[in-house]
Design a protein around this motif. Structure first.
Motif, PDB file in Angstrom:
ATOM      1  N   VAL A   1     -39.180  24.856   0.181  1.00  0.00           N
ATOM      2  CA  VAL A   1     -38.445  23.727  -0.394  1.00  0.00           C
ATOM      3  C   VAL A   1     -39.431  22.600  -0.681  1.00  0.00           C
ATOM      4  O   VAL A   1     -40.249  22.254   0.171  1.00  0.00           O
ATOM      5  N   ARG A   2     -39.342  22.012  -1.847  1.00  0.00           N
ATOM      6  CA  ARG A   2     -40.240  20.909  -2.208  1.00  0.00           C
ATOM      7  C   ARG A   2     -39.942  19.687  -1.348  1.00  0.00           C
ATOM      8  O   ARG A   2     -38.832  19.525  -0.862  1.00  0.00           O
ATOM      9  N   HIS A   3     -40.928  18.835  -1.171  1.00  0.00           N
ATOM     10  CA  HIS A   3     -40.689  17.609  -0.410  1.00  0.00           C
ATOM     11  C   HIS A   3     -40.068  16.560  -1.332  1.00  0.00           C
ATOM     12  O   HIS A   3     -40.093  16.679  -2.553  1.00  0.00           O
ATOM     13  N   GLY A   4     -39.464  15.565  -0.711  1.00  0.00           N
ATOM     14  CA  GLY A   4     -38.754  14.528  -1.460  1.00  0.00           C
ATOM     15  C   GLY A   4     -37.264  14.661  -1.234  1.00  0.00           C
ATOM     16  O   GLY A   4     -36.810  15.259  -0.262  1.00  0.00           O
ATOM     17  N   ALA A   5     -36.491  14.112  -2.150  1.00  0.00           N
ATOM     18  CA  ALA A   5     -35.029  14.142  -2.039  1.00  0.00           C
ATOM     19  C   ALA A   5     -34.490  15.495  -2.489  1.00  0.00           C
ATOM     20  O   ALA A   5     -34.835  15.970  -3.578  1.00  0.00           O
ATOM     21  N   VAL A   6     -33.680  16.139  -1.641  1.00  0.00           N
ATOM     22  CA  VAL A   6     -33.050  17.420  -1.968  1.00  0.00           C
ATOM     23  C   VAL A   6     -31.611  17.413  -1.463  1.00  0.00           C
ATOM     24  O   VAL A   6     -31.262  16.677  -0.541  1.00  0.00           O
TER      25      VAL A   6
ATOM     26  N   SER B   1     -40.433  15.159   4.094  1.00  0.00           N
ATOM     27  CA  SER B   1     -41.868  14.907   3.966  1.00  0.00           C
ATOM     28  C   SER B   1     -42.566  16.246   3.764  1.00  0.00           C
ATOM     29  O   SER B   1     -42.033  17.297   4.133  1.00  0.00           O
ATOM     30  N   SER B   2     -43.756  16.227   3.215  1.00  0.00           N
ATOM     31  CA  SER B   2     -44.518  17.445   2.997  1.00  0.00           C
ATOM     32  C   SER B   2     -44.702  18.196   4.309  1.00  0.00           C
ATOM     33  O   SER B   2     -45.133  17.621   5.310  1.00  0.00           O
ATOM     34  N   GLY B   3     -44.320  19.475   4.343  1.00  0.00           N
ATOM     35  CA  GLY B   3     -44.475  20.312   5.527  1.00  0.00           C
ATOM     36  C   GLY B   3     -43.421  20.115   6.599  1.00  0.00           C
ATOM     37  O   GLY B   3     -43.476  20.760   7.639  1.00  0.00           O
ATOM     38  N   GLU B   4     -42.470  19.233   6.373  1.00  0.00           N
ATOM     39  CA  GLU B   4     -41.440  18.945   7.383  1.00  0.00           C
ATOM     40  C   GLU B   4     -40.412  20.076   7.474  1.00  0.00           C
ATOM     41  O   GLU B   4     -39.982  20.615   6.473  1.00  0.00           O
ATOM     42  N   ALA B   5     -40.034  20.411   8.702  1.00  0.00           N
ATOM     43  CA  ALA B   5     -38.935  21.347   8.948  1.00  0.00           C
ATOM     44  C   ALA B   5     -37.752  20.528   9.451  1.00  0.00           C
ATOM     45  O   ALA B   5     -37.918  19.575  10.212  1.00  0.00           O
TER      46      ALA B   5
END
Length: 85
Positions: free
Chosen positions: A41-46, A71-75
């Motif tokens: 999943v890309r980072h940012g708003a989803v 955030s980038s790499g966030e789970a």
């Protein structure tokens, strides 16, 4: 809270926010405990949503999807949905 997870539900990243799973939108199917993992999943708003099932009514969230900011790499855990027959 306190409700058991349910297997076989499709959860997806609603890239265009239309509430419908379109080709290419990342998805996963819930396991026996109701858990799921969507990778890449890309980072940012989803927005994360579930595909509706005949005979069921979604009870949570009230908006039909969960808006997240990643955030980038966030789970992220605890992105749950409620349903009843």
């Amino acid at each position: 809270p306190g409700e058991p997870g349910v297997a076989g539900w499709t959860i997806f990243v609603d890239e265009d926010g239309d509430g419908v799973r379109d080709p290419g939108e990342r998805a996963a199917v819930t396991g026996a405990d109701g858990g799921y993992v969507i990778t890449g999943v890309r980072h940012g708003a989803v927005n994360v949503a579930e595909e509706p099932r005949d005979g069921w009514i979604q009870t949570a969230p009230g908006t039909g999807s969960q808006a997240l900011s990643l955030s980038s790499g966030e789970a992220r855990t605890g992105v749950d949905f409620g349903n009843r027959r």
